[in-house]
Design an enzyme around this catalytic site. Structure first.
Site, PDB file in Angstrom:
ATOM      1  CG  HIS A  56      -1.707   1.228   1.419  1.00  0.00           C
ATOM      2  ND1 HIS A  56      -2.991   1.371   0.957  1.00  0.00           N
ATOM      3  CD2 HIS A  56      -1.393   2.395   2.023  1.00  0.00           C
ATOM      4  CE1 HIS A  56      -3.441   2.579   1.274  1.00  0.00           C
ATOM      5  NE2 HIS A  56      -2.481   3.222   1.919  1.00  0.00           N
ATOM      6  CD  GLU A  57       1.736   3.556   3.678  1.00  0.00           C
ATOM      7  OE1 GLU A  57       2.029   4.661   3.185  1.00  0.00           O
ATOM      8  OE2 GLU A  57       0.651   3.355   4.248  1.00  0.00           O
ATOM      9  CG  HIS A 109       0.180   6.171  -0.872  1.00  0.00           C
ATOM     10  ND1 HIS A 109      -0.953   6.764  -1.381  1.00  0.00           N
ATOM     11  CD2 HIS A 109      -0.197   5.584   0.302  1.00  0.00           C
ATOM     12  CE1 HIS A 109      -1.980   6.549  -0.548  1.00  0.00           C
ATOM     13  NE2 HIS A 109      -1.547   5.836   0.467  1.00  0.00           N
ATOM     14  CD  GLU A 142      -4.802   6.246   1.864  1.00  0.00           C
ATOM     15  OE1 GLU A 142      -4.596   5.096   2.287  1.00  0.00           O
ATOM     16  OE2 GLU A 142      -3.889   7.053   1.662  1.00  0.00           O
TER      17      GLU A 142
END
Length: 280
Positions: free
Chosen positions: A147-148, A151, A205
């Site tokens: 997820h990070e 980004h 997100e």
């Protein structure tokens, strides 16, 4: 006969010119999850300078942690997180081939916070609250890692900075034209953030969730862990998300979306498990 334009008309005209100056970019390939939204960025924000500042900020955070003796204190935690990163980072080539050659760095900070982040250019930090306090499995940590990293791949920081810069310029022009005082300008900025920034943050997100779950699956980490991870987070915070997730999608909506996309990338995970190596 030519009419004189009032200050409001000039303000709107100049503000619109600032917005029109934005350019459209495609930072990543869609992958199996199909994230293909075109992004608008402003020439007011230099991407290289933004990434450079991110690197400097990363060094500052690590320096402060070093002074507090909270940087990489537990060798086992550090080795564990870096091992997961080593499996996931090669998968970034699916979405963005050049990202594999970024100067990746992974460090662990001792803190009770349920937190982790990846700055532009691949500078990653995990907090021990997320690792040990949550009693997260490797599969669950991989979901956070993916997820990070997503980004950073999507350059959401550049996009958000562009939106803020454009908004700030437009509001400044309007404020000058109308003679607004600083208090009014601050209020206008707050209204803009609530109206425009918050929905975009939710959009970011969702994109990071979907790309992240594919990155983890390709690296051989169970996508079903994405749902159990958020369930643990909700339980750890009395049913509410941590503060750093307060503007993110609702827990129920997020878990439902992760279930759908987890099913979509399950074949990638199964292939990685059968072959004993990550799927590129």
């Amino acid at each position: 006969m030519r009419k004189n334009l009032g200050p409001w008309t000039w303000a709107v005209t100049l503000a619109c010119a600032a917005v029109v100056g934005c350019q459209t970019v495609q930072t990543t390939q869609p992958g199996v999850v199909g994230v293909s939204r075109e992004q608008r960025v402003s020439p007011l924000i230099n991407r290289a300078e933004l990434n450079q500042q991110a690197g400097l900020q990363y060094r500052q955070v690590l320096g402060e942690a070093q002074k507090k003796q909270t940087l990489n204190r537990d060798g086992e935690d550090v080795a564990r997180v870096r091992r997961i990163a080593d499996r996931i980072i090669p998968q970034t080539a699916v979405f963005r081939p050049e990202a594999v050659n970024w100067k990746w760095e992974v460090n662990v900070i001792s803190s009770k916070e349920l937190n982790a982040w990846c700055m532009p250019g691949g500078k990653i930090a995990f907090y021990t609250g997320l690792i040990d306090g949550l009693k997260a499995t490797d599969d669950e940590l991989a979901q956070v890692m993916g997820h990070e990293i997503a980004h950073a791949l999507r350059e959401h920081a550049w996009e958000r900075a562009s939106k803020s810069a454009t908004a700030g310029l437009g509001l400044s022009i309007i404020g000058i034209a109308l003679g607004a005082d600083q208090g009014q300008m601050d209020l206008a900025g707050l209204v803009y953030n609530v109206t425009f920034e918050l929905p975009n943050s939710r959009e970011h997100e969702t994109e990071a969730d979907r790309i992240g779950i594919e990155l983890a699956a390709r690296a051989g980490y169970d996508p079903r862990a994405a749902v159990t991870l958020w369930q643990k987070m909700a339980k750890a915070n009395d049913g509410a998300p941590p503060k750093w997730l307060s503007t993110h999608p609702a827990h129920e909506d997020r878990q439902s979306d992760l279930k759908v996309y987890g099913d979509k990338v399950m074949p990638l995970y199964e292939q990685a498990k059968r072959s004993g190596r990550a799927v590129l």
